[in-house]
Design an enzyme around this catalytic site. Structure first.
Site, PDB file in Angstrom:
ATOM      1  CG  ASN A 147      -0.211  -0.089   2.508  1.00  0.00           C
ATOM      2  OD1 ASN A 147       0.522   0.831   2.852  1.00  0.00           O
ATOM      3  ND2 ASN A 147      -0.362  -1.194   3.227  1.00  0.00           N
ATOM      4  CG  ASP A 175      -7.293  -4.870   5.765  1.00  0.00           C
ATOM      5  OD1 ASP A 175      -6.847  -4.713   6.907  1.00  0.00           O
ATOM      6  OD2 ASP A 175      -7.921  -3.987   5.145  1.00  0.00           O
ATOM      7  CE  LYS A 193       7.710 -12.285 -14.518  1.00  0.00           C
ATOM      8  NZ  LYS A 193       8.021 -11.987 -15.891  1.00  0.00           N
ATOM      9  CB  ILE A 198      -1.091  -5.725  14.215  1.00  0.00           C
ATOM     10  CG1 ILE A 198      -0.555  -6.664  13.118  1.00  0.00           C
ATOM     11  CG2 ILE A 198      -0.021  -5.448  15.274  1.00  0.00           C
ATOM     12  CD1 ILE A 198       0.736  -6.226  12.463  1.00  0.00           C
ATOM     13  CB  VAL A 199      -4.431  -2.279  16.628  1.00  0.00           C
ATOM     14  CG1 VAL A 199      -4.896  -1.487  17.838  1.00  0.00           C
ATOM     15  CG2 VAL A 199      -3.415  -1.474  15.828  1.00  0.00           C
ATOM     16  CG  PHE A 214      -2.914   6.098  13.401  1.00  0.00           C
ATOM     17  CD1 PHE A 214      -2.210   5.969  14.578  1.00  0.00           C
ATOM     18  CD2 PHE A 214      -2.834   7.287  12.687  1.00  0.00           C
ATOM     19  CE1 PHE A 214      -1.434   7.004  15.057  1.00  0.00           C
ATOM     20  CE2 PHE A 214      -2.063   8.327  13.149  1.00  0.00           C
ATOM     21  CZ  PHE A 214      -1.357   8.193  14.344  1.00  0.00           C
ATOM     22  CE  LYS A 239     -10.921   0.832  10.391  1.00  0.00           C
ATOM     23  NZ  LYS A 239     -10.037   1.542   9.483  1.00  0.00           N
ATOM     24  CE  LYS A 270      -8.457  -1.176  14.159  1.00  0.00           C
ATOM     25  NZ  LYS A 270      -7.576  -2.067  13.393  1.00  0.00           N
TER      26      LYS A 270
END
Ligand code: FMN
Length: 411
Positions: free
Chosen positions: A208, A277, A287, A306-307, A323, A337, A341
């Site tokens: 990302n 995600d 390849k 993770i959080v 975040f 969230k 979380k």
């Protein structure tokens, strides 16, 4: 924070000297005791009289000045300062400082000085990008010199590129944490930052646009404020302050296992990383061939949050901060969230704040604002500003939350 602080400004011979005059004025007006040391070249651009008038203090220019030595010589000046700003930090000054050359008053002071030093480099683009300057600058950073800028844009010589001295407000913002009384001493903070990278085959990846800059700044600031900080950094996360313990990772699974290990029993965990995600259900060493088909589907499997994982560990950190980068309904999504979380607070902000996101303003170092939302129901606006301003506001909210909880506990 500046009242009665002793700030030494080392002024190099660059065209940006005129901006340093304004910096000296701002610091003086904010209550700091400001003394200026000018190189011989700096005096070619602006006379010492300018700085003398703005700061109300004599300006120091000569190493071998008997009168000045009696009043305030190089050792006394070096010991006097609470912090030093070198602006503009010319290519020549960076070179002399990096090599321990002490051939004028400023560089001799710098050989003695143990106070934190903030460099604000300013020069022509090619001078800045030259191998020698980059090597010298790298050496100074490794030795624990702080820096701000240079910025990219139109330069005094008319060229475009990196080399413009940081804005004086940004210099002030960068100076403040160097003067802090280390209120976070004794605390262990774990911060994750940057993107994660999920390999599909030997060349293709899923990642990302996160840059890791805000997480890295939070880590630097917390470290400067006295915390012991571990930064779990995804690929491309900017360099860290020498005091930060850094664990570089690549995939979401690696980031999870290092965070789990480091955050157990910590005082605080901040999840700034943009963790993928999903990962590929299968990844391949070589390849993969394109083949003849005109369509293909790839199976993805979910990565663990993770959080949420850190917040549910048996040895959960005392505080977990999340975040939420959202493109719409920021507060609503962030509140959901926060609950899902089981975090203590969440920072809601727009995806345009992600360093490499399409339409992002974050590459220019300016962030749109955001919101600090805590489990106590607080919802406070985070003002737009530089990434450093943003990081400072977050740390301030964390400190305020801790103080508030300590007061509640006493009752
Ligand atoms: C008009 C002019 C502008 C200059 N601007 C810069 C500059 O912005 N940055 C820089 O590194 N050097 C600049 N220089 C070159 C420095 O003045 C020169 O390298 C000098 O030796 C620096 O000395 P100092 O580092 O002791 O101050 C400039 C020179 C001139 C003549």
């Amino acid at each position: 924070m500046l009242t009665d602080k002793k700030i030494l400004i080392g002024i190099g011979g660059g065209i940006a000297v005129y901006k340093v005059a304004e910096l000296a004025r701002m610091l003086t007006r904010a209550g700091a005791d400001v003394r200026c040391v000018m190189t011989g070249s700096a005096c070619e651009f602006v006379t010492p009289l300018t700085f003398e008038a703005l700061t109300g203090n004599p300006v120091h220019t000569e190493l071998f000045d008997l009168t000045a030595e009696q009043r305030m010589g190089h050792i006394t000046l070096a010991r006097w300062a609470d912090a030093v700003i070198i602006a503009p930090a010319t290519a020549n000054l960076l070179a002399r400082l990096a090599h321990g050359i002490a051939d004028d008053l400023l560089t001799t002071i710098m050989q003695v000085c143990e106070a934190p030093v903030l460099l604000a480099p300013a020069m022509n683009r090619s001078m800045w990008e030259s191998e020698a300057t980059q090597r010298n600058f790298g050496r100074l950073k490794k030795r624990g010199f702080y820096h701000i800028g240079p910025e990219t844009g139109e330069l005094a010589c008319g060229e475009q590129g990196a080399g413009r001295m940081a804005d004086i407000r940004a210099i002030l913002s960068a100076l403040l944490p160097l003067l802090s009384d280390k209120p976070l001493i004794g605390q262990h903070w774990v911060i994750n930052a940057g993107p994660t990278v999920e390999p599909w085959d030997g060349v293709r990846i899923l990642t990302n646009r996160a840059s890791g800059t805000l997480g890295a700044l939070l880590a630097d600031l917390a470290c400067i404020m006295g915390a012991s900080v571990t930064l779990v950094a995804g690929p491309g996360t900017p360099e860290s302050h020498p005091g930060v313990i850094r664990r570089n990772v690549s995939t979401a699974a690696e980031m999870l296992s290092i965070c789990e290990l480091e955050a157990a029993g910590a005082n605080l965990f901040i999840g700034t990383a943009a963790v993928s995600d999903f990962r590929f259900a299968e990844s391949h060493a070589g390849k993969l061939k394109r083949g003849d088909s005109s369509k293909m589907s790839i199976e993805l499997v979910a990565n663990e949050d993770i959080v949420a994982h850190i917040a549910s560990m048996p040895r959960r950190p005392t505080r977990v901060i999340a975040f939420a980068a959202e493109s719409d309904h920021h507060i609503e999504h962030a509140r959901a969230k926060l609950a899902a979380k089981n975090a203590d607070a969440i920072i809601a902000n727009d995806i345009s704040n992600m360093g490499r996101a399409a339409g992002s303003s974050a590459d220019g170092n300016e962030l749109a604002g955001g919101w600090w939302i805590s489990r106590h129901g607080e919802q406070i606006e985070i003002e737009p500003g530089t990434k450093l301003d943003f990081a400072r506001q977050i740390i301030q909210h964390i400190q305020q939350m801790s103080e508030m909880e300590a007061r509640e506990f006493k009752r």
